[in-house]
Design an enzyme around this catalytic site. Structure first.
Site, mmCIF file in Angstrom:
data_model
loop_
_atom_site.group_PDB
_atom_site.id
_atom_site.type_symbol
_atom_site.label_atom_id
_atom_site.label_comp_id
_atom_site.label_asym_id
_atom_site.label_seq_id
_atom_site.Cartn_x
_atom_site.Cartn_y
_atom_site.Cartn_z
ATOM 1 N N GLY A 107 16.052 -8.004 91.127
ATOM 2 C CA GLY A 107 15.969 -9.560 89.962
ATOM 3 C C GLY A 107 15.541 -10.782 90.183
ATOM 4 N N TYR A 108 15.164 -11.228 91.538
ATOM 5 C CA TYR A 108 15.216 -12.528 92.235
ATOM 6 C C TYR A 108 13.284 -12.656 92.228
ATOM 7 C CZ TYR A 108 14.174 -16.003 95.840
ATOM 8 O OH TYR A 108 12.843 -17.596 96.166
ATOM 9 N N ALA A 109 12.711 -11.255 92.640
ATOM 10 C CA ALA A 109 11.552 -11.127 92.485
ATOM 11 C C ALA A 109 10.903 -12.062 91.362
ATOM 12 C CB ALA A 109 10.471 -10.345 92.973
ATOM 13 N N THR A 168 12.158 -13.782 88.785
ATOM 14 C CA THR A 168 12.452 -14.567 88.502
ATOM 15 C C THR A 168 11.407 -15.799 88.900
ATOM 16 O OG1 THR A 168 13.904 -15.596 89.965
ATOM 17 C CG2 THR A 168 15.027 -14.726 87.994
ATOM 18 N N LYS A 169 10.788 -15.428 89.645
ATOM 19 C CA LYS A 169 9.356 -15.598 90.378
ATOM 20 C C LYS A 169 8.434 -15.730 90.481
ATOM 21 C CE LYS A 169 12.597 -18.208 93.685
ATOM 22 N NZ LYS A 169 11.939 -20.124 93.498
#
Length: 236
Positions: free
Chosen positions: A143-145, A147-148
């Site tokens: 999920g974090y990756a 967004t990035k």
């Protein structure tokens, strides 16, 4: 600069101030930390002020840009370090956690990048922040990756859209960096294992990342445009 009260953000603020840049340190919920960064900058002979704002709200960020322009006569460099990280396997991640990351990391970057695109003068620089996890593909970071990855796409396309403006647009993608946020919840054994993964066999420091930002913000980085600079000691 946004997120200036964080570990990396504070180091970037101090490094840019050391080059003679007057720094506006944006914060959302960390007023005391932001003021501490201001004090460290001014104690070293630099100029800094802390201003609040919700990074995902265009009105609040526009007011912050206005305040910076009134105080210092203009904005030459925008550094967007603000971001949050929530970790869980994709099948287990709460949608609210993903939505919050999207609001700060993607929408927030969009809002700040749009304002920078409209206001930066010739010779200006916009520096957004991604992560080396987009290459490492570590479980739990999906999920974090995601967004990035959106930040990288947005930044690289914006660089092409500003053709003829003499404004550089780049992204810095740090690897594992020794900040309080990184260390929190990890054992010494886990931290040592992550540090050993890089060929340089150590974690990055906030100051390492700040040097990459200072390069892109300064005269030496004027021919670097539309790029993702992986500052990670060779881990990916």
């Amino acid at each position: 600069m946004t997120g200036g009260s964080g570990g990396i953000g504070g180091a970037v603020a101090r490094r840019l101030a050391a080059d003679g840049t007057a720094v506006v340190i944006h914060y959302s919920g960390g007023a005391a930390r932001a003021e501490a960064v201001v004090e460290s900058v001014t104690a070293a002979g630099g100029t800094a002020v802390a201003l609040p704002g919700d990074i995902a709200e265009p009105t609040e960020m526009s007011e912050l840009f206005d305040a910076a322009e009134r105080r210092f006569g203009g904005i030459d460099v925008v550094v967007n370090t603000a971001g949050i990280m929530r970790l869980a396997p994709l099948a287990e991640m709460e949608l609210d956690a993903f939505d919050r990351m999207h609001r700060v990391n993607v929408r927030g970057t969009f809002v700040v990048s749009q304002l920078a695109a409209r206001r930066l003068p010739p010779g200006g620089a916009l520096i957004n922040f991604s992560t080396s996890v987009t290459r490492l593909q570590q479980p739990g970071y999906g999920g974090y990756a995601a967004t990035k990855g959106a930040v990288e796409a947005m930044t690289l396309i914006l660089a092409r859209e500003l053709r003829g403006r003499d404004v550089t647009v780049n992204t810095v993608a740090p690897g594992p960096t020794a900040t309080p946020l990184f260390v929190e919840g990890k054992s010494e054994e886990q931290i040592a294992g992550i540090a050993a993964a890089a060929p340089l066999e150590r974690l990055g420091t906030p100051e390492d990342i700040a040097e990459a930002v200072a390069f892109l913000a300064g005269p030496g980085g004027r021919w670097i445009n539309g790029q993702v600079l992986f500052s990670n000691g060779g881990i990916a």
